[in-house]
Design a protein around this motif. Structure first.
Motif, PDB file in Angstrom:
ATOM      1  N   ARG A  80       2.811  35.302 -12.255  1.00 60.94           N
ATOM      2  CA  ARG A  80       3.484  33.906 -13.584  1.00 60.94           C
ATOM      3  C   ARG A  80       3.763  34.972 -14.911  1.00 60.94           C
ATOM      4  O   ARG A  80       5.456  34.014 -14.294  1.00 60.94           O
TER       5      ARG A  80
ATOM      6  N   TRP B 166      -1.602  38.862 -21.877  1.00 56.90           N
ATOM      7  CA  TRP B 166      -1.112  37.578 -22.603  1.00 56.90           C
ATOM      8  C   TRP B 166      -2.092  37.582 -23.472  1.00 56.90           C
ATOM      9  O   TRP B 166      -1.523  36.656 -24.444  1.00 56.90           O
TER      10      TRP B 166
ATOM     11  N   GLN C  78       7.309  32.064 -24.467  1.00 57.13           N
ATOM     12  CA  GLN C  78       5.961  30.902 -23.996  1.00 57.13           C
ATOM     13  C   GLN C  78       4.839  30.491 -25.482  1.00 57.13           C
ATOM     14  O   GLN C  78       4.630  29.661 -25.451  1.00 57.13           O
TER      15      GLN C  78
ATOM     16  N   PRO D  75       7.191  29.097 -28.588  1.00 52.09           N
ATOM     17  CA  PRO D  75       8.571  28.572 -28.459  1.00 52.09           C
ATOM     18  C   PRO D  75      10.046  27.805 -29.418  1.00 52.09           C
ATOM     19  O   PRO D  75      10.559  27.565 -29.248  1.00 52.09           O
TER      20      PRO D  75
END
Length: 335
Positions: free
Chosen positions: A201, A222, A250, A253
């Motif tokens: 990803r 993550w 991510q 934001p």
């Protein structure tokens, strides 16, 4: 090298001259009835492997103690030094003799050498640059070494050395587990043969595992960085980020992202004038500062610095002290 007196039982080779390594080893091997100590500068991992295999052909009569100008072979001498007939430890980084002052950066201190005297089959390591101030070896030592007899070592590589070929060489030395630090996370992703979904990803990885000679890449950043979600607002600035920047964007934001090299905002649509900056998330290592990254401009004045560069010499701590902001280190993220 000429004839050696018969009373001398050890021949030491410290200078390699202009000879190719294989030719040098062939010539050195001609000396019989001596213990041969090879202690020359080793230029790369391939040479390290060649010289190590030379030593293993006759371990009773050969010792290999690689040297470098940066101390990059410290891990080798930690792990394999006690298996040699000749092994050295040091008291300080400089050796003072009658004739000169010599750096001995590749020699381990006693405290670095003694944990690895019992036999092991596999190795674990952290790949970073620089490697002098790292928490991983001590943090992981209980699980890997005390419970499973797997030493955890710090390896220093240059970015150009992060290749599939070099990872395979390290695997042949016994490494099957790796933690990966910046600036290697993007390259490790490209070098691996299998990747987990989070690595795919974000095109970045921070963990490698070798299984059946194949390299598997994982991303645990993550999960760690999700602890920063509470700071996703226009009142937060992210300074730097490197390989973890895609993940940070991510998770945060609404935050304002800045290039630490150019000291400029990256996402200007989030750049709101006249807003009080409460938090600055610091994501720049000491080496990057020396390579030209800049300090935040004086007008930002964050109230709190959240430092996700968790090394003990982090510039984030220095910055917080300089502007008298409260400071939160990145150890929770590391854990």
């Amino acid at each position: 090298m000429g004839a050696s007196p018969k009373t001398v039982s050890i021949l030491s080779l410290h200078k390699r001259g202009q000879s190719h390594l294989k030719s040098l080893l062939k010539d050195f091997s001609k000396y019989k009835n001596y213990h041969l100590k090879l202690a020359i500068d080793i230029l790369n991992l391939k040479e390290l492997e060649i010289a190590s295999l030379w030593q293993k052909k006759d371990p009773k009569n050969r010792s290999f103690l690689p040297r470098s100008h940066t101390g990059k072979w410290l891990w080798f001498r930690q792990a394999f030094g006690s298996q040699m007939k000749m092994h050295f430890i040091k008291e300080q980084d400089l050796c003072f003799t009658k004739y000169q002052k010599t750096e001995v950066l590749d020699q381990p201190f006693f405290s670095q050498a003694i944990p690895f005297t019992k036999k092991f089959k596999d190795l674990a390591g952290i790949i970073a640059n620089p490697v002098k101030i790292l928490a991983t070896p001590a943090e992981q030592n209980h699980f890997f070494y005390k419970q499973n007899s797997i030493p955890v070592l710090a390896l220093s590589l240059e970015e150009k050395e992060m290749t599939k070929q070099n990872l395979k060489i390290l695997n042949r030395f016994g490494f099957i587990f790796f933690a990966i630090s910046s600036p290697f996370k993007k390259k490790v992703y490209l070098c691996s043969e299998k990747k987990d979904s989070i690595s795919k990803r974000f095109k970045t990885s921070n963990t490698l595992i070798f299984k059946n000679k194949k390299c598997y890449a994982f991303n645990t950043d993550w999960n760690g960085l999700k602890t920063l979600k509470e700071f996703s607002s226009h009142e937060t600035i992210v300074w730097g980020g490197g390989g973890i920047k895609p993940i940070l964007k991510q998770i945060l934001p609404l935050a304002q992202f800045y290039s630490a090299r150019k000291a400029q905002a990256l996402n200007k649509k989030n750049l709101t004038k006249n807003i009080l900056i409460k938090n600055l998330i610091w994501a720049v290592g000491r080496k990057r500062m020396k390579q030209g990254c800049q300090w935040p401009p004086k007008h930002l004045k964050p109230k709190q610095v959240i430092d996700i560069n968790y090394s003990k010499d982090s510039p984030g701590l220095e910055y917080a002290l300089k502007i008298k902001a409260s400071y939160k280190n990145g150890y929770d993220l590391f854990k």
